[in-house]
Design a protein around this motif. Structure first.
Motif, short mmCIF file in Angstrom:
data_model
loop_
_atom_site.label_atom_id
_atom_site.label_comp_id
_atom_site.label_asym_id
_atom_site.label_seq_id
_atom_site.Cartn_x
_atom_site.Cartn_y
_atom_site.Cartn_z
N PRO A 88 0.83 -1.21 0.00
CA PRO A 88 0.00 0.00 0.00
C PRO A 88 0.86 1.26 0.00
O PRO A 88 2.01 1.23 0.44
CB PRO A 88 -0.80 -0.12 1.29
N PRO A 89 0.33 2.37 -0.47
CA PRO A 89 1.09 3.62 -0.51
C PRO A 89 1.36 4.15 0.89
O PRO A 89 0.57 3.95 1.81
CB PRO A 89 0.18 4.57 -1.30
N GLU A 90 2.50 4.83 1.02
CA GLU A 90 2.89 5.45 2.29
C GLU A 90 3.23 6.91 2.02
O GLU A 90 4.08 7.21 1.19
CB GLU A 90 4.11 4.74 2.88
N GLY A 91 2.56 7.81 2.74
CA GLY A 91 2.87 9.22 2.59
C GLY A 91 2.20 9.84 1.38
O GLY A 91 1.37 9.22 0.69
N PRO A 92 2.57 11.09 1.06
CA PRO A 92 1.97 11.80 -0.08
C PRO A 92 2.56 11.33 -1.41
O PRO A 92 3.55 11.88 -1.90
CB PRO A 92 2.32 13.27 0.21
N TYR A 98 -3.51 21.31 -9.36
CA TYR A 98 -4.59 20.32 -9.31
C TYR A 98 -5.25 20.32 -7.93
O TYR A 98 -6.50 20.32 -7.83
CB TYR A 98 -4.04 18.92 -9.62
N TYR A 99 -4.44 20.33 -6.88
CA TYR A 99 -5.01 20.34 -5.53
C TYR A 99 -5.79 21.63 -5.26
O TYR A 99 -6.81 21.61 -4.55
CB TYR A 99 -3.89 20.18 -4.49
N PHE A 100 -5.33 22.73 -5.83
CA PHE A 100 -6.04 24.01 -5.65
C PHE A 100 -7.42 23.95 -6.32
O PHE A 100 -8.42 24.37 -5.73
CB PHE A 100 -5.21 25.15 -6.25
N ILE A 101 -7.45 23.42 -7.53
CA ILE A 101 -8.71 23.34 -8.27
C ILE A 101 -9.71 22.42 -7.56
O ILE A 101 -10.91 22.67 -7.54
CB ILE A 101 -8.45 22.85 -9.72
N THR A 102 -9.17 21.34 -6.98
CA THR A 102 -10.05 20.36 -6.30
C THR A 102 -10.23 20.66 -4.81
O THR A 102 -10.76 19.83 -4.07
CB THR A 102 -9.49 18.94 -6.47
N ASP A 103 -9.76 21.83 -4.38
CA ASP A 103 -9.92 22.29 -2.99
C ASP A 103 -9.28 21.32 -1.99
O ASP A 103 -9.84 21.03 -0.94
CB ASP A 103 -11.42 22.46 -2.67
N GLN A 104 -8.08 20.86 -2.33
CA GLN A 104 -7.34 19.98 -1.42
C GLN A 104 -5.98 20.55 -1.03
O GLN A 104 -5.21 19.87 -0.35
CB GLN A 104 -7.10 18.62 -2.09
N LEU A 105 -5.68 21.75 -1.47
CA LEU A 105 -4.32 22.27 -1.35
C LEU A 105 -3.86 22.34 0.11
O LEU A 105 -2.79 21.83 0.45
CB LEU A 105 -4.22 23.65 -2.00
N LEU A 106 -4.63 22.95 0.97
CA LEU A 106 -4.21 23.11 2.37
C LEU A 106 -4.08 21.75 3.06
O LEU A 106 -3.15 21.53 3.85
CB LEU A 106 -5.20 24.00 3.12
N GLN A 107 -4.99 20.86 2.74
CA GLN A 107 -4.95 19.52 3.33
C GLN A 107 -3.68 18.78 2.92
O GLN A 107 -3.01 18.16 3.76
CB GLN A 107 -6.18 18.73 2.89
N ILE A 150 -0.84 20.13 1.79
CA ILE A 150 0.34 20.80 2.35
C ILE A 150 0.58 20.29 3.77
O ILE A 150 1.73 20.04 4.17
CB ILE A 150 0.15 22.33 2.34
N ALA A 151 -0.49 20.10 4.53
CA ALA A 151 -0.36 19.58 5.89
C ALA A 151 0.20 18.16 5.89
O ALA A 151 1.00 17.79 6.76
CB ALA A 151 -1.72 19.61 6.58
N VAL A 152 -0.22 17.36 4.91
CA VAL A 152 0.30 15.99 4.80
C VAL A 152 1.79 16.01 4.53
O VAL A 152 2.56 15.26 5.14
CB VAL A 152 -0.45 15.23 3.69
N TYR A 153 2.24 16.88 3.61
CA TYR A 153 3.66 16.98 3.29
C TYR A 153 4.45 17.46 4.51
O TYR A 153 5.54 16.94 4.80
CB TYR A 153 3.87 17.93 2.11
N LYS A 154 3.92 18.46 5.21
CA LYS A 154 4.62 18.97 6.40
C LYS A 154 4.77 17.89 7.45
O LYS A 154 5.84 17.74 8.07
CB LYS A 154 3.84 20.15 6.99
#
Length: 329
Positions: A37-41, A194-203, A205-209
């Motif tokens: 399974p995938p791990e991380g972003p 893509y994340y901005f258009i789909t309204d996932q950008l802030l979410q 960014i938090a995952v990457y941080k």
């Protein structure tokens, strides 16, 4: 017999390499292991996992075709840049054997894909040695580093192979650093859009941080058979490094610099293991291009060819038996 046969590089050698791969992957093609399974972003690998996790047979077939193609590309890369005996196909054979060294590798996983980007990056950087205008090559190296990280997050640290290359090749133009950096951020600009258009950008960014701030040191949980093969591989790699270091003096500065660049992949892979999480076993695959070069040097460097054939046969049989009789459960 084996080593002598693969000292040449004709279609028949590559046909035999494909047959060897099919033998090593035989059990997996019938009883495929699960896709990790995938791990991380890792949005691109997550997409592959969503599409193929319920189709393990198809995933294993795709993985086998990819590994077979990579084995041929490794051989082309090493021959083109004279890192191994020219016109030899032994590197291709050793690579596919190593990629079959553990049954858990015999399916689609993040490292199958990132190895392909590693070969593209290495080829671009090596070609840049003799190119006066190499900005497109270093841009591509940065770009494919970022693309690889979208399949496997720790691959981000692969970017450091680019400044290492500049140091080894004695190139210090600021435009090369800029081109590599722009290439690196380009895929993330598209991803952020893509994340901005789909309204996932802030979410996201938090995952990457969270991923960057967290260091994981998972134990390498290997079967005893895998430890035996790993230690055997390490001994052969040290042997190969010895032959490389005492190799013919007529090696040019260019060939030596390119050889050191491939060796540096190991040093890049070690710190990135801290972000591999539960995929730490697969992380070892990042070492395989370097280990392939070292093992090829080891087998070709042994003067008593009979001993080289015996050692190679033992190594192959260990991995073959591991492929068929190892139970990951």
């Amino acid at each position: 017999m084996f080593i002598r046969f693969f000292r040449s590089s004709f279609p028949v050698q590559y046909f035999v390499i494909a047959l060897v791969g099919m033998i090593l992957w035989g059990k997996a093609l019938v009883q495929p292991p699960p896709i990790p399974p995938p791990e991380g972003p890792v949005p691109l690998y997550s997409l592959l996992y969503a599409l193929l996790s319920s189709l393990p047979h198809l995933a294993t077939i795709i993985a086998f075709i990819m590994v077979l193609a990579e084995s041929w590309l490794v051989n082309i890369l090493f021959n083109r840049h004279e890192l191994v005996l020219k016109n030899s196909s032994l590197a291709s054979l050793i690579f596919i054997i190593m990629m079959s060294s553990s049954p858990v590798y015999l399916t689609l996983n993040p490292l199958n894909v990132t190895l392909l980007t590693s070969l593209v990056i290495l080829n671009n950087l090596m070609l840049s040695y003799s190119r006066a205008d190499d900005l497109d090559l270093v841009f591509g190296a940065g770009f494919f580093t970022a693309v690889g990280s979208l399949f496997y997050f720790p691959y981000l640290l692969m970017f450091f192979i680019i400044p290492v290359c500049f140091i080894l090749f004695r190139s210090s133009r600021w435009r090369e650093y800029a081109a590599a950096s722009i290439g690196f951020i380009t895929p993330f600009i598209f991803l952020a859009t893509y994340y901005f258009i789909t309204d996932q950008l802030l979410q996201q960014i938090a995952v990457y941080k969270k991923m960057v701030a967290s260091l994981f040191f998972y134990p390498i949980d290997l079967h005893p058979d895998d430890w035996v093969i790993g230690i055997f591989t390490l001994v052969l790699a040290i042997w190969g490094l010895y032959y490389l270091m005492k190799g013919p003096m007529e090696k040019t500065v260019e060939i030596r610099a390119k050889t050191y660049l491939v060796v540096w992949l190991i040093l890049i892979a070690f710190p990135s293991v801290a972000y591999s999480t539960t995929l730490v076993v697969f992380h070892l695959v990042m070492l395989f291009p370097t280990l392939t070069m070292l093992l090829t040097s080891a087998f070709l460097g042994i003067r008593k060819k009979r001993w080289a054939e015996i050692i190679f046969l033992i190594y192959f049989l260990l991995i073959l038996l591991n492929s068929y009789f190892y139970n990951p459960q």
